[in-house]
Scaffold this motif. Structure first.
Motif, PDB file in Angstrom:
ATOM      1  N   ASP A  14       0.845  -1.195   0.000  1.00  0.00           N
ATOM      2  CA  ASP A  14       0.000   0.000   0.000  1.00  0.00           C
ATOM      3  C   ASP A  14       0.882   1.247   0.000  1.00  0.00           C
ATOM      4  N   ASP A  15       0.869   1.977  -1.090  1.00  0.00           N
ATOM      5  CA  ASP A  15       1.638   3.236  -1.189  1.00  0.00           C
ATOM      6  C   ASP A  15       3.140   3.031  -1.379  1.00  0.00           C
ATOM      7  N   CYS A  54      -6.139   4.503  -2.643  1.00  0.00           N
ATOM      8  CA  CYS A  54      -6.233   3.080  -2.267  1.00  0.00           C
ATOM      9  C   CYS A  54      -7.475   2.353  -2.771  1.00  0.00           C
ATOM     10  N   HIS A 177       2.059   2.102   4.241  1.00  0.00           N
ATOM     11  CA  HIS A 177       1.072   3.185   4.386  1.00  0.00           C
ATOM     12  C   HIS A 177       1.319   3.989   5.667  1.00  0.00           C
ATOM     13  N   ASP A 287      -0.835  -0.343  -4.797  1.00  0.00           N
ATOM     14  CA  ASP A 287      -2.102   0.196  -5.319  1.00  0.00           C
ATOM     15  C   ASP A 287      -1.940   1.538  -6.040  1.00  0.00           C
ATOM     16  N   GLN A 288      -0.893   2.244  -5.744  1.00  0.00           N
ATOM     17  CA  GLN A 288      -0.462   3.417  -6.524  1.00  0.00           C
ATOM     18  C   GLN A 288       0.959   3.754  -6.124  1.00  0.00           C
ATOM     19  N   LYS A 300      -0.361  10.954  -2.243  1.00  0.00           N
ATOM     20  CA  LYS A 300      -0.508  10.539  -3.655  1.00  0.00           C
ATOM     21  C   LYS A 300      -1.590  11.383  -4.331  1.00  0.00           C
TER      22      LYS A 300
HETATM   23 CA    CA Z   1      -2.661   3.153  -1.195  1.00  0.00          CA
END
Ligand code: CA
Length: 464
Positions: A14-15, A54, A177, A287-288, A300
């Motif tokens: 995540d991130d 997310c 995250h 996710d990004q 983000k």
């Molecule tokens: Ca994320």
């Protein structure tokens, strides 16, 4: 049939921005275990999310659809699991399916994970230490560190699976995250060194959209005490203070990444030890992306490169050549189609992406995508205050339209802003420092990109 179907291990953090992975040339850390996947498979350099946040990105990955089609435009939208999803199609075609770790698509009603033989997920964002998990609907407290737990539970599920059937495992880390809490093992990593600041650390946003200036995700102003676990010492200059905050932030971020790297290594070793490497497609993505001090930011949401780009490395010894790199465009809406393609399952008409298999196997079709459509819906939401925008990116340019309205999206704030445009010449200005939208010499480019943007919107059927 099932004998030829590959197993699929989809690891998503995540991130995690690609510029914090050594296989992507990171200047700030080493990720030897992740690099194994890239070295033994392929690295995609132009993999992008269609909405850099997310929940929406996760919904696109499960459905192969853009957010206006899957109903998850913002963090405020729950996923309706009654809609078609990749795990449903895989499960209906002999796969065993599991979802372990961060779900973040809502809970209860139709939002709980569906079509997974086994699932255990963190509620909401989840905690790093001794997290609560919801296992098949039942809440439990689990001792340990989130990244280790997700890996342990993934391996346990693999141990207990039916070895006569192929499997699809979604192994979703909470890390790295916010609030970036490292584990004991990596707590003192980087203590004696300074992490280099990014090229665009002191971006003044001159010439950029007001939406960019308005965003509240600045390292020097918006990080909380909780984020950096302390307060800057007295007597620092403004620049020194910003650097201090950056060091505190980035070191904890990278410590969380180091734990992911270790744990991916454990999972790779598991596959080796159980003779699963040959017939398993393994992917690592996020996710990004994330701003790692780039443009003076964390977080983000913006269509800027650091946030738009997803890391994507994939290994499948049977068909993906080792140590290869592709610069072809790949999107998060293409992942579901790719899994189905490799599993030999027909790709439903309603999915909006395209299987990446020809790219991965180095047979790029003539008509492969050379531009992509992006849309961030969460207009001015309290966290970070980023204006809604959509845009187009091709291999040379990026055109962004901040349209200044909430349009009823959840979490978005109904406040009007004057619409604004940005254009970046990615060849001359890869760090997106100069908005050339108003420059005379770019007016033909602007006209052409606006036409293309309109065509993309029509193709994906986003008419708002
Ligand atoms: Ca994320």
């Amino acid at each position: 049939m099932s004998e030829q179907q590959p197993n699929i291990v989809f690891i998503m953090s995540d991130d995690h921005a690609s510029h914090a992975m050594s296989c992507y040339g990171s200047r700030i850390n080493e990720t030897p275990q992740l690099d194994r996947i890239a070295n033994e498979g392929m690295r995609l350099d132009n993999c992008f999310c269609t909405n850099a946040i997310c929940t929406p990105s996760r919904a696109s990955i499960l459905t192969g659809k853009y957010n206006h089609k899957n109903g998850v435009k913002t963090l405020g939208d729950d996923f309706d699991g009654r809609q078609m999803s990749v795990q449903e199609l895989l499960k209906n075609n002999s796969y065993q399916t599991a979802m372990i770790g961060k779900w973040h698509l809502g809970h209860g009603g139709h939002a709980d994970p569906k079509h997974f033989d086994y699932w255990t997920v963190f509620p909401g964002q989840g905690d790093y230490h001794d997290p609560t998990m919801i296992e098949m609907g039942e809440e439990k407290k689990v001792k340990g560190y989130a990244t280790d737990i997700v890996t342990d539970k993934s391996m346990k599920w693999l141990d207990e699976r039916d070895t006569n059937k192929p499997f699809f495992l979604m192994c979703h880390h909470k890390a790295p995250h916010r609030p970036w809490d490292p584990d004991e093992k990596h707590l003192h990593m980087y203590e004696d060194i300074d992490i280099p600041e990014p090229e665009t650390f002191n971006d003044t946003y001159e010439g950029k959209a007001e939406a960019v200036k308005e965003a509240t995700m600045r390292i020097d102003r918006d990080l909380l005490e909780r984020d950096v676990k302390g307060t800057p010492p007295e007597g620092l200059s403004e620049q020194e203070r910003k650097s201090w905050l950056y060091q505190r932030y980035i070191k904890d971020y990278l410590r969380c990444v180091a734990s992911i790297d270790d744990n991916v290594g454990r999972l790779l070793d598991y596959l080796d030890e159980h003779n699963l490497t040959e017939n398993t497609i393994i992917i690592y993505t996020s996710d990004q992306g994330f701003f790692l001090g780039d443009h003076g930011w964390y977080d983000k949401r913006f269509m800027y490169e650091e946030s738009l780009r997803m890391p994507f490395i994939i290994r499948y010894p049977k068909s993906i050549p080792q140590g290869t790199v592709s610069k072809d465009f790949a999107l998060n809406v293409d992942f579901a189609e790719t899994f189905l393609d490799y599993a030999g399952i027909d790709i439903p008409e309603e999915m909006q992406g395209r299987s990446l298999r020809p790219i991965l196997e180095q047979h790029r079709p003539e008509n492969w995508q050379t531009s992509m459509y992006y849309r961030y819906w969460e207009h001015l939401s309290v966290e970070h205050h980023v204006g809604a925008h959509y845009g187009i990116r091709n291999h040379d340019y990026k055109l962004i339209y901040y349209y200044g309205e909430a349009l009823g999206a959840s979490k978005a704030i109904e406040e009007y802003r004057e619409p604004e445009w940005e254009l970046f010449d990615l060849n001359k200005d890869p760090y997106e420092m100069n908005n050339v939208y108003h420059e005379k010499s770019y007016q033909r480019v602007v006209t052409k990109l606006k036409e293309e943007l309109q065509q993309l919107k029509e193709r994906v059927e986003d008419f708002e």
